[in-house]
Design an enzyme around this catalytic site. Sequence first.
Site, PDB file in Angstrom:
ATOM      1  N   GLN A   1       3.766  25.490  17.559  1.00 56.67           N
ATOM      2  CA  GLN A   1       3.365  26.000  16.250  1.00 56.67           C
ATOM      3  C   GLN A   1       3.901  25.066  15.184  1.00 56.67           C
ATOM      4  O   GLN A   1       5.016  24.546  15.305  1.00 56.67           O
ATOM      5  CB  GLN A   1       3.944  27.402  16.068  1.00 56.67           C
ATOM      6  CG  GLN A   1       3.489  28.136  14.842  1.00 56.67           C
ATOM      7  CD  GLN A   1       3.932  29.604  14.883  1.00 56.67           C
ATOM      8  OE1 GLN A   1       3.632  30.317  15.809  1.00 56.67           O
ATOM      9  NE2 GLN A   1       4.644  30.013  13.863  1.00 56.67           N
TER      10      GLN A   1
ATOM     11  N   ARG B   1      15.715  30.722   1.691  1.00 59.70           N
ATOM     12  CA  ARG B   1      14.934  31.301   2.786  1.00 59.70           C
ATOM     13  C   ARG B   1      15.845  31.275   4.011  1.00 59.70           C
ATOM     14  O   ARG B   1      16.384  30.253   4.375  1.00 59.70           O
ATOM     15  CB  ARG B   1      13.669  30.497   3.061  1.00 59.70           C
ATOM     16  CG  ARG B   1      12.625  30.594   1.961  1.00 59.70           C
ATOM     17  CD  ARG B   1      11.364  29.837   2.390  1.00 59.70           C
ATOM     18  NE  ARG B   1      10.382  29.787   1.335  1.00 59.70           N
ATOM     19  CZ  ARG B   1       9.302  30.558   1.285  1.00 59.70           C
ATOM     20  NH1 ARG B   1       9.079  31.453   2.219  1.00 59.70           N
ATOM     21  NH2 ARG B   1       8.437  30.427   0.295  1.00 59.70           N
TER      22      ARG B   1
ATOM     23  N   HIS C   1      17.209  32.584   9.608  1.00 59.01           N
ATOM     24  CA  HIS C   1      16.348  33.228  10.600  1.00 59.01           C
ATOM     25  C   HIS C   1      16.574  32.678  12.004  1.00 59.01           C
ATOM     26  O   HIS C   1      16.926  31.517  12.173  1.00 59.01           O
ATOM     27  CB  HIS C   1      14.874  33.011  10.249  1.00 59.01           C
ATOM     28  CG  HIS C   1      14.513  33.492   8.887  1.00 59.01           C
ATOM     29  ND1 HIS C   1      13.615  32.835   8.089  1.00 59.01           N
ATOM     30  CD2 HIS C   1      14.910  34.584   8.185  1.00 59.01           C
ATOM     31  CE1 HIS C   1      13.472  33.485   6.940  1.00 59.01           C
ATOM     32  NE2 HIS C   1      14.253  34.543   6.972  1.00 59.01           N
TER      33      HIS C   1
ATOM     34  N   ASP D   1      15.279  39.061   3.529  1.00 65.96           N
ATOM     35  CA  ASP D   1      16.430  38.189   3.769  1.00 65.96           C
ATOM     36  C   ASP D   1      17.704  38.756   3.144  1.00 65.96           C
ATOM     37  O   ASP D   1      18.796  38.598   3.684  1.00 65.96           O
ATOM     38  CB  ASP D   1      16.173  36.780   3.239  1.00 65.96           C
ATOM     39  CG  ASP D   1      15.210  35.990   4.116  1.00 65.96           C
ATOM     40  OD1 ASP D   1      14.896  36.453   5.240  1.00 65.96           O
ATOM     41  OD2 ASP D   1      14.762  34.914   3.674  1.00 65.96           O
TER      42      ASP D   1
ATOM     43  N   ARG E   1       0.813  -1.223   0.000  1.00 68.50           N
ATOM     44  CA  ARG E   1       0.000   0.000   0.000  1.00 68.50           C
ATOM     45  C   ARG E   1       0.840   1.263   0.000  1.00 68.50           C
ATOM     46  O   ARG E   1       0.378   2.327  -0.357  1.00 68.50           O
ATOM     47  CB  ARG E   1      -0.913   0.022   1.231  1.00 68.50           C
ATOM     48  CG  ARG E   1      -1.881  -1.126   1.296  1.00 68.50           C
ATOM     49  CD  ARG E   1      -2.513  -1.206   2.650  1.00 68.50           C
ATOM     50  NE  ARG E   1      -1.468  -1.513   3.636  1.00 68.50           N
ATOM     51  CZ  ARG E   1      -1.641  -1.471   4.953  1.00 68.50           C
ATOM     52  NH1 ARG E   1      -2.794  -1.112   5.464  1.00 68.50           N
ATOM     53  NH2 ARG E   1      -0.651  -1.786   5.763  1.00 68.50           N
TER      54      ARG E   1
ATOM     55  N   LYS F   1      13.470  24.098  16.651  1.00 69.40           N
ATOM     56  CA  LYS F   1      12.750  23.775  15.421  1.00 69.40           C
ATOM     57  C   LYS F   1      13.038  22.332  15.030  1.00 69.40           C
ATOM     58  O   LYS F   1      14.130  21.813  15.284  1.00 69.40           O
ATOM     59  CB  LYS F   1      13.220  24.649  14.252  1.00 69.40           C
ATOM     60  CG  LYS F   1      12.867  26.104  14.346  1.00 69.40           C
ATOM     61  CD  LYS F   1      13.376  26.841  13.120  1.00 69.40           C
ATOM     62  CE  LYS F   1      13.137  28.325  13.213  1.00 69.40           C
ATOM     63  NZ  LYS F   1      13.684  29.031  12.033  1.00 69.40           N
TER      64      LYS F   1
ATOM     65  N   TYR G   1       7.563  22.613   9.413  1.00 69.36           N
ATOM     66  CA  TYR G   1       8.385  23.074  10.538  1.00 69.36           C
ATOM     67  C   TYR G   1       7.558  22.938  11.809  1.00 69.36           C
ATOM     68  O   TYR G   1       6.396  23.324  11.830  1.00 69.36           O
ATOM     69  CB  TYR G   1       8.679  24.570  10.465  1.00 69.36           C
ATOM     70  CG  TYR G   1       9.269  25.148   9.236  1.00 69.36           C
ATOM     71  CD1 TYR G   1      10.555  25.656   9.265  1.00 69.36           C
ATOM     72  CD2 TYR G   1       8.538  25.261   8.059  1.00 69.36           C
ATOM     73  CE1 TYR G   1      11.094  26.257   8.147  1.00 69.36           C
ATOM     74  CE2 TYR G   1       9.071  25.856   6.942  1.00 69.36           C
ATOM     75  CZ  TYR G   1      10.358  26.338   6.986  1.00 69.36           C
ATOM     76  OH  TYR G   1      10.898  26.935   5.882  1.00 69.36           O
TER      77      TYR G   1
ATOM     78  N   HIS H   1      18.627  29.480  11.112  1.00 70.31           N
ATOM     79  CA  HIS H   1      18.230  28.410  10.204  1.00 70.31           C
ATOM     80  C   HIS H   1      17.820  28.977   8.850  1.00 70.31           C
ATOM     81  O   HIS H   1      17.168  30.010   8.773  1.00 70.31           O
ATOM     82  CB  HIS H   1      17.038  27.637  10.804  1.00 70.31           C
ATOM     83  CG  HIS H   1      16.418  26.688   9.841  1.00 70.31           C
ATOM     84  ND1 HIS H   1      15.213  26.951   9.204  1.00 70.31           N
ATOM     85  CD2 HIS H   1      16.838  25.497   9.381  1.00 70.31           C
ATOM     86  CE1 HIS H   1      14.933  25.941   8.400  1.00 70.31           C
ATOM     87  NE2 HIS H   1      15.894  25.045   8.490  1.00 70.31           N
TER      88      HIS H   1
ATOM     89  N   GLU I   1      12.357  38.464  15.861  1.00 72.37           N
ATOM     90  CA  GLU I   1      12.993  37.788  14.729  1.00 72.37           C
ATOM     91  C   GLU I   1      14.145  38.616  14.168  1.00 72.37           C
ATOM     92  O   GLU I   1      14.043  39.828  14.005  1.00 72.37           O
ATOM     93  CB  GLU I   1      11.992  37.512  13.608  1.00 72.37           C
ATOM     94  CG  GLU I   1      12.632  36.715  12.496  1.00 72.37           C
ATOM     95  CD  GLU I   1      11.697  36.383  11.360  1.00 72.37           C
ATOM     96  OE1 GLU I   1      11.888  35.319  10.755  1.00 72.37           O
ATOM     97  OE2 GLU I   1      10.798  37.187  11.063  1.00 72.37           O
TER      98      GLU I   1
ATOM     99  N   ASN J   1       4.270  24.946  10.833  1.00 74.73           N
ATOM    100  CA  ASN J   1       4.170  25.724   9.602  1.00 74.73           C
ATOM    101  C   ASN J   1       4.479  24.841   8.397  1.00 74.73           C
ATOM    102  O   ASN J   1       5.216  23.852   8.517  1.00 74.73           O
ATOM    103  CB  ASN J   1       5.155  26.903   9.620  1.00 74.73           C
ATOM    104  CG  ASN J   1       4.861  27.870  10.733  1.00 74.73           C
ATOM    105  OD1 ASN J   1       3.717  28.178  11.018  1.00 74.73           O
ATOM    106  ND2 ASN J   1       5.901  28.352  11.393  1.00 74.73           N
TER     107      ASN J   1
END
Length: 181
Positions: A46, A59, A62, A168, A23, A72, A132, A119, A143, A48
Amino acid sequence: MIFTPSPLAGSYVISLQPISDSRGWFSRFYCKDEFAQIGHDKEWLQANHSVTYKAGSIRGLHFQRPPHAEIKMVRCIKGSVYDVIVDIRKNSTTYLHWFGVELSEDNKTMIYIPEGFAHGFQTLQDDAQLLYFHSALYAPGAEEGLHHNDPSLKINWPLPVTEISDRDQQHSFITQDFLGI
């Protein structure tokens, strides 16, 4: 799950152990008891999901300053990315060292990133998607970021940069005034 320490203390590359049959496959990617064995004792507050359309896009890098610093856990669920973490813990023996690992839907690898790390990632394929999990809520005023191309870090991004946000691109380069966290 198999937790393999990275060269940066407290961070881990996590390999899933899928169970397959005709399967498809099934794999656990979080278990409170297994994560407790590496010292993880915080709740995930959280989750994301990001989609990045073009290969070569970056990206990051951060991070959130205390008291909003976060742990994270990142997993690529479609395509592949080169995921990078930078140790910004000012009292760490690996302060301002970086580590990179490929995360992909095929290798089913995740990365566990403790508090005190910046990261970011670069997409290796079009339409890459990441999940995430965060131990702290997003706090816009906390941030910050490191410049992806800071010469003092010398990160070896695998592809030429095709896309990066204005925000960024504006992150500062590390100077003697950078305090870490």
